[in-house]
Design an enzyme around this catalytic site. Structure first.
Site, PDB file in Angstrom:
ATOM      1  CD  GLN A  56      -2.259   1.421  -0.116  1.00 36.55           C
ATOM      2  OE1 GLN A  56      -2.291   2.608  -0.664  1.00 36.55           O
ATOM      3  NE2 GLN A  56      -3.798   1.032   0.539  1.00 36.55           N
ATOM      4  NE  ARG A  58      -5.369   7.549   1.817  1.00 35.59           N
ATOM      5  CZ  ARG A  58      -5.049   8.452   0.961  1.00 35.59           C
ATOM      6  NH1 ARG A  58      -5.350   8.591  -0.479  1.00 35.59           N
ATOM      7  NH2 ARG A  58      -5.902   9.683   1.331  1.00 35.59           N
ATOM      8  CB  SER A  72     -21.649   6.191   3.374  1.00 37.61           C
ATOM      9  OG  SER A  72     -22.599   6.039   2.279  1.00 37.61           O
ATOM     10  CD  GLU A  97      -4.896   0.303   4.197  1.00 33.67           C
ATOM     11  OE1 GLU A  97      -4.259   0.654   5.366  1.00 33.67           O
ATOM     12  OE2 GLU A  97      -4.442  -0.071   3.616  1.00 33.67           O
TER      13      GLU A  97
END
Length: 318
Positions: A56, A58, A72, A97
């Site tokens: 990943q 990020r 949500s 993720e």
């Protein structure tokens, strides 16, 4: 259709193509009424059994954004499953993720997931594509993901571009930012300056001057255009000093001035190549273009830029 929309669609196709996901006539992944892909196994997995994706790119996730997504999911359920693979008997995340973090934040114990077969290289490619679709992703995180992939898989930028179905220039322009001093990279990562500001600093080629100029950008809130103008003026003054240019009278000064067209082209080429470029033209229309480099690594980078510019541009479906 805007170029941004076309780019997003092409990235979506790249992700689907790597996964082997069927696409409709518009290039969108085919899913059923429940958001599942036909022919792919979907499970409800305990969230504590899903390991993070080691590839990943990020590193930071906006807490407010995760909280909003969690709300949500609680109100409308999970619209799209995450993707996982099985590694040593445990489920490891491939993509999704943010959805996993939001599900955990919402206090839910399970998450809907599609199980795929994927090796480390494919997972790294999928992580890169997923994050290229994120508008708020740090450009340095994107650049570092490219750098890590190229180093780990001993490939070139062209190879990665082909595998991801993206333009090589996207990879090259982001990776060039890594040539800047770490202080500037930190400011870029924190959003103090933009990628446009950072690219404008590349032609300077001196770490100390680049950092000092970046500090002025932040303190005086320069626009990208103002930064480009400042850098162009700085380089011009440096060139004048190197050549020992001395204007002794107005008529001589006029003879030595370059035309606005040449000056504009010179500025544009400096931005493209990220280094000092000189254009000299005679009254008869003849001249020469000089591209400067400071070391072997920069020479190799310029070679790659020139090869890419000379190569016929192939249209990518999408």
């Amino acid at each position: 259709m805007t170029s941004a929309t076309q780019k997003d669609r092409r990235l979506g196709k790249g992700l689907a193509a790597l996964l082997g996901t069927p696409l409709d006539d518009e290039g969108n992944p085919i899913v059923d009424a429940n958001g599942n892909t036909p022919g792919v196994q979907t499970l409800e997995l305990p969230v504590d059994q899903v390991e993070n994706n080691p590839f990943q790119p990020r590193r930071e996730f906006n807490p407010d954004e995760i909280a909003s997504l969690a709300e949500s999911i609680k109100n409308h359920q999970q619209l799209q499953p995450i993707l996982v693979r099985v590694v040593e008997g445990r489920y490891q995340l491939i993509s999704g993720e943010r959805r996993l973090r939001a599900t955990i934040h919402a206090g839910l114990k399970t998450i809907r997931a599609e199980v795929r077969e994927a090796d480390d290289r494919l997972v790294a490619e999928l992580a890169i594509i997923e994050n290229l679709q994120r508008k708020d992703l740090n450009p340095i995180e994107k650049a570092l993901s490219f750098k890590r992939y190229i180093e780990e898989h001993k490939c070139k930028q062209d190879d990665l571009a082909r595998r991801l179905s993206i333009d090589r220039s996207t990879i090259a322009n982001l990776m060039r930012l890594l040539e800047l001093p770490q202080t500037i990279l930190d400011w870029l990562g924190a959003g103090e300056i933009s990628a446009g500001h950072a690219r404008a600093l590349l032609p300077i080629g001196d770490d100390e001057i680049q950092t000092r100029t970046a500090k002025k950008i932040i303190d005086e809130r320069w626009s990208v255009r103002a930064t480009e103008t400042h850098v162009a003026e700085m380089l011009k003054a440096e060139e004048d000093a190197e050549t020992g240019k001395k204007v002794v009278n107005v008529s001589r000064q006029k003879r030595r001035q370059i035309s606005p067209q040449i000056e504009s082209m010179q500025h544009e080429m400096r931005m493209i190549f990220g280094t000092k470029v000189e254009i000299k033209s005679s009254a008869r229309g003849k001249g020469k273009i000089t591209i400067h480099f400071t070391d072997a690594d920069e020479f190799e980078r310029l070679q790659a830029v020139l090869r890419d510019a000379a190569r016929p541009q192939l249209k990518v479906a999408g």
